[in-house]
Design a protein around this motif. Structure first.
Motif, PDB file in Angstrom:
ATOM      1  N   LYS A  42       0.439  -1.229   0.285  1.00  0.00           N
ATOM      2  CA  LYS A  42      -0.048   0.085  -0.158  1.00  0.00           C
ATOM      3  C   LYS A  42       0.638   1.448  -0.102  1.00  0.00           C
ATOM      4  N   SER A  43       1.864   0.824  -0.068  1.00  0.00           N
ATOM      5  CA  SER A  43       2.420   2.447   0.297  1.00  0.00           C
ATOM      6  C   SER A  43       3.063   3.143  -1.208  1.00  0.00           C
ATOM      7  N   GLU A  44       3.196   4.482  -1.536  1.00  0.00           N
ATOM      8  CA  GLU A  44       3.166   5.429  -2.565  1.00  0.00           C
ATOM      9  C   GLU A  44       4.873   5.433  -2.827  1.00  0.00           C
ATOM     10  N   ASN A  45       5.331   5.404  -1.270  1.00  0.00           N
ATOM     11  CA  ASN A  45       6.702   5.926  -2.026  1.00  0.00           C
ATOM     12  C   ASN A  45       8.247   4.819  -0.942  1.00  0.00           C
ATOM     13  N   MET A  46       9.594   5.116  -1.843  1.00  0.00           N
ATOM     14  CA  MET A  46      10.580   3.659  -1.012  1.00  0.00           C
ATOM     15  C   MET A  46      11.744   4.642  -0.725  1.00  0.00           C
ATOM     16  N   THR A  47      12.048   4.644   0.721  1.00  0.00           N
ATOM     17  CA  THR A  47      13.746   5.787   0.845  1.00  0.00           C
ATOM     18  C   THR A  47      14.271   4.966   0.799  1.00  0.00           C
ATOM     19  N   VAL A  48      15.591   4.907  -0.025  1.00  0.00           N
ATOM     20  CA  VAL A  48      17.224   4.135  -0.239  1.00  0.00           C
ATOM     21  C   VAL A  48      17.909   4.694   0.324  1.00  0.00           C
ATOM     22  N   ARG A  49      19.457   4.612   1.123  1.00  0.00           N
ATOM     23  CA  ARG A  49      19.478   5.344   1.556  1.00  0.00           C
ATOM     24  C   ARG A  49      21.533   4.759   1.000  1.00  0.00           C
ATOM     25  N   LEU A  50      21.815   6.178   0.482  1.00  0.00           N
ATOM     26  CA  LEU A  50      23.075   5.994  -0.006  1.00  0.00           C
ATOM     27  C   LEU A  50      24.550   6.453   0.536  1.00  0.00           C
ATOM     28  N   LYS A  51      25.508   6.200   0.038  1.00  0.00           N
ATOM     29  CA  LYS A  51      26.473   6.357   0.683  1.00  0.00           C
ATOM     30  C   LYS A  51      26.964   8.343   0.277  1.00  0.00           C
ATOM     31  N   SER A  52      26.847   8.351  -0.263  1.00  0.00           N
ATOM     32  CA  SER A  52      27.675   9.937  -0.535  1.00  0.00           C
ATOM     33  C   SER A  52      26.481  11.222  -0.977  1.00  0.00           C
ATOM     34  N   ALA A  53      26.866  12.107  -0.728  1.00  0.00           N
ATOM     35  CA  ALA A  53      25.836  13.487  -1.750  1.00  0.00           C
ATOM     36  C   ALA A  53      25.914  13.304  -3.228  1.00  0.00           C
ATOM     37  N   ASP A  54      26.963  12.853  -3.445  1.00  0.00           N
ATOM     38  CA  ASP A  54      26.884  12.525  -5.047  1.00  0.00           C
ATOM     39  C   ASP A  54      25.914  11.276  -5.964  1.00  0.00           C
ATOM     40  N   ASP A  55      26.142  10.562  -5.049  1.00  0.00           N
ATOM     41  CA  ASP A  55      25.655   9.461  -5.627  1.00  0.00           C
ATOM     42  C   ASP A  55      24.121   9.894  -5.351  1.00  0.00           C
ATOM     43  N   ARG A  56      23.648  11.103  -4.706  1.00  0.00           N
ATOM     44  CA  ARG A  56      22.491  10.629  -3.989  1.00  0.00           C
ATOM     45  C   ARG A  56      21.794  11.872  -5.998  1.00  0.00           C
ATOM     46  N   GLN A  57      22.633  12.345  -5.823  1.00  0.00           N
ATOM     47  CA  GLN A  57      22.153  13.673  -6.526  1.00  0.00           C
ATOM     48  C   GLN A  57      22.144  12.971  -8.208  1.00  0.00           C
ATOM     49  N   LYS A  58      22.946  11.430  -8.811  1.00  0.00           N
ATOM     50  CA  LYS A  58      22.798  11.246  -9.501  1.00  0.00           C
ATOM     51  C   LYS A  58      21.614  10.189  -9.374  1.00  0.00           C
ATOM     52  N   LEU A  59      21.228   9.715  -8.022  1.00  0.00           N
ATOM     53  CA  LEU A  59      20.165   8.284  -8.551  1.00  0.00           C
ATOM     54  C   LEU A  59      19.137   9.351  -8.188  1.00  0.00           C
ATOM     55  N   MET A  60      18.646  10.857  -8.041  1.00  0.00           N
ATOM     56  CA  MET A  60      17.431  12.443  -8.208  1.00  0.00           C
ATOM     57  C   MET A  60      17.624  12.300 -10.099  1.00  0.00           C
ATOM     58  N   GLU A  61      19.175  12.348 -10.192  1.00  0.00           N
ATOM     59  CA  GLU A  61      18.699  12.776 -12.027  1.00  0.00           C
ATOM     60  C   GLU A  61      18.419  11.258 -12.197  1.00  0.00           C
ATOM     61  N   LYS A  62      18.828  10.098 -12.137  1.00  0.00           N
ATOM     62  CA  LYS A  62      18.153   8.714 -13.018  1.00  0.00           C
ATOM     63  C   LYS A  62      17.124   8.747 -12.344  1.00  0.00           C
ATOM     64  N   LEU A  63      16.135   8.815 -11.640  1.00  0.00           N
ATOM     65  CA  LEU A  63      15.111   8.623 -10.919  1.00  0.00           C
ATOM     66  C   LEU A  63      13.879   9.138 -11.393  1.00  0.00           C
ATOM     67  N   ALA A  64      14.652  10.432 -12.039  1.00  0.00           N
ATOM     68  CA  ALA A  64      13.689  11.503 -12.692  1.00  0.00           C
ATOM     69  C   ALA A  64      12.496  11.267 -14.051  1.00  0.00           C
ATOM     70  N   SER A  65      13.208  10.457 -14.381  1.00  0.00           N
ATOM     71  CA  SER A  65      12.724   9.992 -16.152  1.00  0.00           C
ATOM     72  C   SER A  65      12.188   8.117 -15.371  1.00  0.00           C
ATOM     73  N   ALA A  66      12.508   7.501 -14.546  1.00  0.00           N
ATOM     74  CA  ALA A  66      12.181   6.895 -14.124  1.00  0.00           C
ATOM     75  C   ALA A  66      10.983   6.484 -14.653  1.00  0.00           C
ATOM     76  N   THR A  67      10.479   4.936 -14.875  1.00  0.00           N
ATOM     77  CA  THR A  67       8.319   4.517 -14.945  1.00  0.00           C
ATOM     78  C   THR A  67       9.273   2.980 -14.276  1.00  0.00           C
ATOM     79  N   PHE A  68       8.497   2.628 -12.945  1.00  0.00           N
ATOM     80  CA  PHE A  68       8.512   2.077 -12.364  1.00  0.00           C
ATOM     81  C   PHE A  68       7.033   1.158 -12.968  1.00  0.00           C
TER      82      PHE A  68
END
Length: 68
Positions: A42-68
């Motif tokens: 039923k959850s509409e969100n998911m949280t992932v943990r990352l090692k660095s702020a750079d990894d977080r930024q890269k993931l955010m950029e990739k997820l912006a265009s992702a469809t699940f």
């Protein structure tokens, strides 16, 4: 090194973890993430943990265009 950063993104439906793992392996193999043990259907969100702020930024950029 610990997973100090996190990112929460929208994802709905069943099998969130396997779908995200498959997507991450194809699109961001260089980013190491820590996933929760389970995510309720039923959850509409998911949280992932990352090692660095750079990894977080890269993931955010990739997820912006992702469809699940």
């Amino acid at each position: 090194m610990t997973f100090k950063y996190s990112h929460t993104f929208p994802i709905s439906g069943p099998n969130k973890l396997p779908r995200f793992k498959q997507w991450a392996a194809q699109h961001t193999p260089e980013i190491e993430v820590s996933l929760p043990p389970q995510v309720p259907v039923k959850s509409e969100n998911m949280t992932v943990r990352l090692k660095s702020a750079d990894d977080r930024q890269k993931l955010m950029e990739k997820l912006a265009s992702a469809t699940f």
